[in-house]
Each structure stands twice: as C-alpha cells, then as structure tokens.
Write an enzyme that holds these catalytic residues in place. Structure first.
Site, PDB file in Angstrom:
ATOM      1  N   CYS A  81       0.860  -1.157  -0.047  1.00  0.00           N
ATOM      2  CA  CYS A  81      -0.049   0.039  -0.086  1.00  0.00           C
ATOM      3  C   CYS A  81       0.747   1.286   0.048  1.00  0.00           C
ATOM      4  CB  CYS A  81      -0.816  -0.071   1.176  1.00  0.00           C
ATOM      5  SG  CYS A  81      -1.814   1.546   1.144  1.00  0.00           S
ATOM      6  N   ARG A  84      -0.130   4.491   2.819  1.00  0.00           N
ATOM      7  CA  ARG A  84       0.121   4.550   4.291  1.00  0.00           C
ATOM      8  C   ARG A  84       0.401   5.410   5.229  1.00  0.00           C
ATOM      9  NH1 ARG A  84       4.261  -0.203   4.725  1.00  0.00           N
ATOM     10  NH2 ARG A  84       4.680   0.058   2.410  1.00  0.00           N
ATOM     11  N   TRP A 247      -9.534   5.635  -0.014  1.00  0.00           N
ATOM     12  CA  TRP A 247     -10.265   6.438  -1.218  1.00  0.00           C
ATOM     13  C   TRP A 247      -8.917   5.991  -2.059  1.00  0.00           C
ATOM     14  CZ3 TRP A 247      -8.263   8.557   3.455  1.00  0.00           C
ATOM     15  CH2 TRP A 247      -7.135   8.959   3.440  1.00  0.00           C
ATOM     16  N   GLU A 252      -5.400   3.756 -10.150  1.00  0.00           N
ATOM     17  CA  GLU A 252      -5.656   2.438  -9.835  1.00  0.00           C
ATOM     18  C   GLU A 252      -6.981   2.432 -10.838  1.00  0.00           C
ATOM     19  OE1 GLU A 252      -6.459   3.234  -5.377  1.00  0.00           O
ATOM     20  OE2 GLU A 252      -6.169   0.940  -5.529  1.00  0.00           O
TER      21      GLU A 252
HETATM   22  N1  ARG Z   1      -6.735  -1.452  -6.971  1.00  0.00           N
HETATM   23  C1  ARG Z   1      -8.138  -1.466  -6.533  1.00  0.00           C
HETATM   24  C2  ARG Z   1      -9.026  -1.119  -7.449  1.00  0.00           C
HETATM   25  O1  ARG Z   1      -8.841  -0.443  -8.423  1.00  0.00           O
HETATM   26  C3  ARG Z   1      -8.194  -1.028  -4.939  1.00  0.00           C
HETATM   27  C4  ARG Z   1      -7.300  -1.446  -3.934  1.00  0.00           C
HETATM   28  C5  ARG Z   1      -7.367  -0.420  -2.817  1.00  0.00           C
HETATM   29  N2  ARG Z   1      -7.266   0.838  -3.240  1.00  0.00           N
HETATM   30  C6  ARG Z   1      -7.311   1.926  -2.236  1.00  0.00           C
HETATM   31  N3  ARG Z   1      -7.132   3.084  -2.769  1.00  0.00           N
HETATM   32  N4  ARG Z   1      -7.263   1.790  -1.066  1.00  0.00           N
HETATM   33  O2  ARG Z   1     -10.468  -1.355  -7.156  1.00  0.00           O
END
Ligand code: ARG
Length: 390
Positions: A81, A84, A247, A252
């Site tokens: 992560c 963090r 969030w 991602e």
């Molecule tokens: N990578 C994942 C997604 O696109 C989420 C993982 C957790 N990500 C976060 N920002 N807490 O759905």
C-alpha cells in the site's frame, strides 16, 4: 462490550493456527507494541488478564481500543500500500458481536455511507464476529458477463465472480458495462447474496477538462474501494470478516481498471477520440491516451467533490511516512512493484528507492476464494474470453 471469539478456523491459504504457546507469544508481543506506542499504562495488569484468558479459553478478546490500534498497525504494515502515510486516521467500527449475514449486510451498507461521508471519504474498517465472511473481494464490483461472441460485457476481472453469483441465483443486472454486483456472504457453509441499494454506491461519471467528446465514452467509476476478502491478523487472532476502505489513487482507475487490455481496455477509444495514429506504437498513442485518461479521472472526481489522490502527491507523502517511521526506529516494509505507480513511475520518488518486502504482523492475509477455489487450478478465466483487438 462482550466480543465473541475470533475466527480460529484453519485456512489452507495460510500457515497453521496459532495455538497455545504461540498464541501467548503473539498476543504478548502485540500488546507490548500497542501499549508502548500508545503510551498506555497498566500493561502488566492487562497482560496477566489476557494470559489468563488464553489459558482458560485458548483465545483472547482485544478491547475496542486495542482492536482499533491493531487495525491501524495492519495498515501500516501493508507492504503493497502506497497510501500508508494516512494510517493513523483509520476509523474502526467494532462489530464483533455481529455474525448473522442479514445484519452483516446491513452494517456493510452503513459502512458504505459512513466511508463516503459526502465525498470527504474517510478510511474505515468494520470488524465482524466469527463464522461469517464476505465472498466478494470488494464490496463494489462491476459485473463481467461472458458474451457468446467471445467478449466480456463489463469488467472481465469479475467474470468468475459474476458467474459464481449467477450460479447462486442472481438473475443479473440491467446489462450495462457497469452493473454493480450483489454481495455474497458466507456463514457456516451457506451463502446468501444481497443487492446493494443504489444510494450506497456512489459513482463518478468521467469527463475531460479539454475534450468534450470524452463523455461519449460513457465511462464512470465508483468512489469507494472496499477490500472485503482479506483476513486481519493481530496478536495471534484472525478476523476473517473485516472489510476496509480508503479512497482511490487515480492510477488505480485510469492506468489499470479502465486501461488494461484485460480490463476495460479504453486506450484505443481514447486515442481515437484524440485523433492519434494507433497503427504504430512509436506514435506513443497509448502513452498519450493514458495521460489524458488519468487527467479525466482526477478532473471528474475533483469536479464531483469526491476525494482522490494523485500519484505525485501520494508518493511524496509515502516518503515522508518512511522518514517518520525511521525516526520512530522502525523500518518500512514495501513491495516496490506495487508502490511504484503505473504512470510516469520514474517521476515519483519511490521509483528511486529500495524496499524490503516483509510480512510484519498485524497484517492482512488472503483467504481461499469460494468463487475461485484453488490457485493451483487453471487461472480463473471466462472460457469465451478472447482479448479484443486494439
Ligand atoms: N486497486 C483496487 C481497485 O482499483 C483497489 C485497492 C485499494 N485501493 C485503495 N486506494 N485503498 O479497485
């Protein structure tokens, strides 16, 4: 509050169940860290109480405050992560007396509302009692329907889960590329599924600050990533049902979920909209489309008033977190390949650093998936799925 025993059911996905001496050792080590870091007094009295409880019941019951700090430590120790630095802000809902699937589901809906917080998303975890767990890997997932022509409608990553839910009796959604999947909850060997109410699933429609045509792509994403299938471990205890959410970081969504060729595969469409020559890799049409997709996600979340991080800021904060940890006499564990963003990696400080990948406890661990029973089996894939042409 009276909390029940943590889940001690053996899980083939992880090492043996801590018992006897090792439970005592792990509980002791955990409580020592918590009391020291929190500056709490009364460690000796608390430890003799916990030790007696373990000797009597082969289990122990963290207080809500211990549970909360343990959850924060699990986040702080999550090597993959990059977000963090915000670990102290985690809010924990202590729901250890809740074990009935219907009640678990009602609390999951509350989790989504509380975490959303009007767009000012807060990091939140809900810890449930033993004997129950969420089957879905995230609370909000878009269906992936295998089509007869070999394509997947929706998110191919969730094709297997979609099929599993249909097998359970789900009749399917309206048939858009963004149908929200129901949530399956398992308890004592039986699985029930539940449809999320629409107002619990906040979504952001995507637009681009400079390209009016962008909205015609019909893209959107949900505001909350809620990991729901990992087991939380602390002090030798295992909590099989402890969904947590933060969030999003825009990469991602924009550099993976919508961009990967085996996900929504949108780079060719974005490049076409931009009028780029997609026949030759050397025009860097993929790279240019990727940047604009990332611009669109940040712009859209900002315009909608929904909290989202960008990869430059979050990595800068991550390095500050490393520095604070070093000052506290701790070494940050990290998995470089996960910490480094998939967009412009070398422009961020984490690219140029080295990390040691360790599993310090407390931490989160994978559990066996009901919808993809064994990792040793052929990779979970839609039998019809053939990646589409760019
Ligand atoms: N990578 C994942 C997604 O696109 C989420 C993982 C957790 N990500 C976060 N920002 N807490 O759905």
């Amino acid at each position: 509050m009276e909390a029940r025993r943590a889940d001690f059911s053996p899980d083939p996905g992880h090492q043996g169940v801590p018992s006897g001496e090792s439970l005592i050792r792990e509980a002791r080590r955990f409580l020592r860290v918590v009391y020291a870091e929190q500056g709490w007094s009364g460690w000796a009295a608390r430890w003799s109480e916990v030790r007696a409880e373990i000797q009597r019941t082969a289990c122990w019951t963290p207080t809500s405050a211990e549970l909360t700090y343990g959850a924060k430590l699990a986040w702080r120790n999550s090597a993959r992560c990059v977000g963090r630095s915000y670990w102290p802000s985690l809010v924990v809902r202590d729901l250890r007396t809740v074990t009935r699937p219907d009640e678990v589901f009602a609390h999951l809906v509350t989790h989504l509302h509380d975490a959303w917080n009007g767009g000012q998303i807060r990091a939140l975890m809900s810890v449930f009692g033993p004997g129950v767990r969420v089957v879905n890997d995230q609370l909000i997932r878009y269906a992936g329907y295998c089509q007869a022509d070999g394509t997947v409608l929706g998110d191919p990553k969730n094709a297997e889960l979609t099929r599993y839910l249909q097998h359970l009796g789900w009749s399917g959604g309206p048939g858009t590329p963004f149908d929200v999947l129901p949530i399956a909850i398992e308890s004592h060997g039986s699985v029930k599924f539940y449809e999320l109410p629409a107002d619990a699933v906040r979504e952001v429609p995507l637009s681009h600050p400079d390209f009016a045509w962008f909205t015609e792509l019909g893209l959107k994403w949900h505001a909350l990533p809620v990991i729901s299938d990992l087991r939380l471990e602390m002090g030798g205890l295992r909590f099989a049902c402890a969904p947590f959410s933060g969030w999003y970081l825009q990469t991602e969504i924009a550099a993976r979920n919508l961009a990967d060729a085996d996900r929504y595969h949108q780079l060719p469409a974005v490049a076409r909209g931009m009028g780029l020559d997609t026949r030759r890799a050397r025009t860097l049409w993929q790279d240019r489309a990727l940047v604009e997709l990332n611009v669109a996600v940040l712009h859209s979340f900002d315009a909608a008033g929904v909290k989202i991080s960008d990869h430059h800021t979050v990595t800068r904060h991550f390095v500050r977190f490393e520095e604070r940890e070093r000052q506290a006499g701790r070494r940050v564990a990290g998995r470089w390949s996960w910490l480094v963003p998939p967009l412009s990696p070398a422009t961020t400080p984490v690219y140029h650093r080295r990390y040691e990948d360790r599993h310090d406890n407390p931490n989160f661990y994978p559990q066996t998936r009901l919808w993809a029973p064994s990792r040793r089996q052929a990779p979970a894939r839609c039998p019809f799925h053939v990646p589409r042409d760019p």
